[in-house]
Design an enzyme around this catalytic site. Sequence first.
Site, PDB file in Angstrom:
ATOM      1  N   ARG A   1       0.866  -1.180   0.000  1.00  0.00           N
ATOM      2  CA  ARG A   1       0.000   0.000   0.000  1.00  0.00           C
ATOM      3  C   ARG A   1       0.903   1.231   0.000  1.00  0.00           C
ATOM      4  O   ARG A   1       2.025   1.192   0.496  1.00  0.00           O
ATOM      5  CB  ARG A   1      -0.892   0.020   1.236  1.00  0.00           C
ATOM      6  CG  ARG A   1      -1.808  -1.199   1.385  1.00  0.00           C
ATOM      7  CD  ARG A   1      -2.608  -1.107   2.668  1.00  0.00           C
ATOM      8  NE  ARG A   1      -3.533  -2.227   2.837  1.00  0.00           N
ATOM      9  CZ  ARG A   1      -3.291  -3.310   3.563  1.00  0.00           C
ATOM     10  NH1 ARG A   1      -2.120  -3.427   4.191  1.00  0.00           N
ATOM     11  NH2 ARG A   1      -4.189  -4.273   3.674  1.00  0.00           N
TER      12      ARG A   1
ATOM     13  N   LYS B   1      -2.197  -2.052   8.016  1.00  0.00           N
ATOM     14  CA  LYS B   1      -3.414  -1.542   8.631  1.00  0.00           C
ATOM     15  C   LYS B   1      -3.573  -2.113  10.038  1.00  0.00           C
ATOM     16  O   LYS B   1      -3.207  -3.257  10.299  1.00  0.00           O
ATOM     17  CB  LYS B   1      -4.641  -1.921   7.788  1.00  0.00           C
ATOM     18  CG  LYS B   1      -4.795  -1.101   6.518  1.00  0.00           C
ATOM     19  CD  LYS B   1      -6.116  -1.428   5.843  1.00  0.00           C
ATOM     20  CE  LYS B   1      -6.353  -0.526   4.641  1.00  0.00           C
ATOM     21  NZ  LYS B   1      -7.645  -0.842   3.980  1.00  0.00           N
TER      22      LYS B   1
ATOM     23  N   HIS C   1      -3.246   2.116  -6.176  1.00  0.00           N
ATOM     24  CA  HIS C   1      -3.736   0.791  -5.787  1.00  0.00           C
ATOM     25  C   HIS C   1      -3.761  -0.179  -6.973  1.00  0.00           C
ATOM     26  O   HIS C   1      -3.749  -1.400  -6.786  1.00  0.00           O
ATOM     27  CB  HIS C   1      -5.128   0.917  -5.173  1.00  0.00           C
ATOM     28  CG  HIS C   1      -5.481  -0.199  -4.241  1.00  0.00           C
ATOM     29  ND1 HIS C   1      -4.998  -0.283  -2.953  1.00  0.00           N
ATOM     30  CD2 HIS C   1      -6.254  -1.309  -4.420  1.00  0.00           C
ATOM     31  CE1 HIS C   1      -5.467  -1.358  -2.378  1.00  0.00           C
ATOM     32  NE2 HIS C   1      -6.223  -2.015  -3.241  1.00  0.00           N
TER      33      HIS C   1
ATOM     34  N   ARG D   1      -0.873  -2.456  -6.763  1.00  0.00           N
ATOM     35  CA  ARG D   1      -1.095  -3.535  -5.788  1.00  0.00           C
ATOM     36  C   ARG D   1      -1.974  -4.619  -6.416  1.00  0.00           C
ATOM     37  O   ARG D   1      -1.692  -5.810  -6.275  1.00  0.00           O
ATOM     38  CB  ARG D   1      -1.748  -2.940  -4.547  1.00  0.00           C
ATOM     39  CG  ARG D   1      -2.051  -3.917  -3.412  1.00  0.00           C
ATOM     40  CD  ARG D   1      -2.448  -3.099  -2.189  1.00  0.00           C
ATOM     41  NE  ARG D   1      -3.131  -3.858  -1.157  1.00  0.00           N
ATOM     42  CZ  ARG D   1      -2.531  -4.535  -0.181  1.00  0.00           C
ATOM     43  NH1 ARG D   1      -1.205  -4.581  -0.128  1.00  0.00           N
ATOM     44  NH2 ARG D   1      -3.217  -5.170   0.741  1.00  0.00           N
TER      45      ARG D   1
ATOM     46  N   HIS E   1      -3.849  -8.876   4.126  1.00  0.00           N
ATOM     47  CA  HIS E   1      -5.307  -8.878   4.199  1.00  0.00           C
ATOM     48  C   HIS E   1      -5.774  -9.616   5.443  1.00  0.00           C
ATOM     49  O   HIS E   1      -5.256 -10.687   5.770  1.00  0.00           O
ATOM     50  CB  HIS E   1      -5.917  -9.566   2.972  1.00  0.00           C
ATOM     51  CG  HIS E   1      -5.868  -8.736   1.732  1.00  0.00           C
ATOM     52  ND1 HIS E   1      -5.906  -9.275   0.458  1.00  0.00           N
ATOM     53  CD2 HIS E   1      -5.790  -7.385   1.550  1.00  0.00           C
ATOM     54  CE1 HIS E   1      -5.856  -8.307  -0.437  1.00  0.00           C
ATOM     55  NE2 HIS E   1      -5.785  -7.157   0.199  1.00  0.00           N
TER      56      HIS E   1
ATOM     57  N   TYR F   1      -8.777 -10.095  -6.264  1.00  0.00           N
ATOM     58  CA  TYR F   1      -7.696  -9.964  -7.238  1.00  0.00           C
ATOM     59  C   TYR F   1      -7.503 -11.231  -8.076  1.00  0.00           C
ATOM     60  O   TYR F   1      -6.647 -11.257  -8.951  1.00  0.00           O
ATOM     61  CB  TYR F   1      -6.380  -9.651  -6.521  1.00  0.00           C
ATOM     62  CG  TYR F   1      -6.407  -8.387  -5.713  1.00  0.00           C
ATOM     63  CD1 TYR F   1      -6.502  -7.138  -6.323  1.00  0.00           C
ATOM     64  CD2 TYR F   1      -6.337  -8.420  -4.326  1.00  0.00           C
ATOM     65  CE1 TYR F   1      -6.525  -5.974  -5.581  1.00  0.00           C
ATOM     66  CE2 TYR F   1      -6.351  -7.254  -3.569  1.00  0.00           C
ATOM     67  CZ  TYR F   1      -6.447  -6.043  -4.212  1.00  0.00           C
ATOM     68  OH  TYR F   1      -6.475  -4.883  -3.470  1.00  0.00           O
TER      69      TYR F   1
END
Length: 321
Positions: free
Chosen positions: A164, A190, A269, A272, A295, A304
């Site tokens: 990210r 995150k 993004h 990514r 994730h 994805y």
Amino acid sequence: MTELINTPSRVLTAEEFQGLANVPPELEWFANIRSEKTKMAYQNDMRDFMRFVGIKQPEEFRIVTRSHVIAWRDDIQRRKYAGSTIRRKLSALSSLFEYLCEKNAVTHNPVKGVKRPEANNNEGKTPAISNDQARQLLNAPPEETLKGKRDRAILAALLYHGLRRQELCDLRVKDYQRRTGVMMFYIRGKRNKARYVPVETSTQRLITEYLDFAGHGEDLEGAIFRPVRNNSTGNLNKHLNPRSIHRDIVTFYAKKIGITLDTHGFCVHSLRATAATNALDHKADIAKVQEWLGHANVSTTRLYDKRNSRPEDSPSFKVEY
């Protein structure tokens, strides 16, 4: 104990110390959100919820029930918000209550069990780019300038490792380190979830060339990727701003090579998404890709996974007249 008694004078005053000790966990949760984009979105979501249920003080979150949450969800559905927006709003509220549970401020998370709109499809909306476009993008920055060397290293870090942009901006020199004989990025993702990502060999070369040219490779606490100019203060010893990654690097070079002409919605993004799609196309295990990307849920990683919907396999290319 003697050492504590003999500690030099404190930085905080007694009044400041007491004030911080009394900060409600609701405000702690918000202060711990590191991404400015996420913080802005969550702030709007919390204001909307507080307005709806009539919360005036942070402590009032502790009497919220599932019925309040369902009523709010129904209200935002009536306001015709997109399903993805409703899911994000509920996720923001759920994140707050998970934190309150950790702090023993509440006994349970009232958002759990509240049904959310289903995603319309199993494919993410962020467009990935082709392998050929990725190669062009990697080669777009000039090789001989400081900015060019930095930008080549940044684009490689994004396209080969699925970082990210905030994660990339947060990297310090000491976060690029050798572990068990392999160079790795130490990533703070995150919700402060940390992970180690092995660094691909050509990216290692580009980072080494950039650090040698820039001369800050021994500044372990400093940022790896730094501004090359600062017209306001002149200070270059700082982390890049995520907006600069988007505007001055990714979009800048994408426009130069024509990616943005017909790839609508292209953004940082997208790199990514490209990295994840490429890894899955080359038979990377989806559980490993989930861990690699940081994730929390494999369902996000599946967005994805385009192996069952590759354009080249479409019947469009089988029709003959």
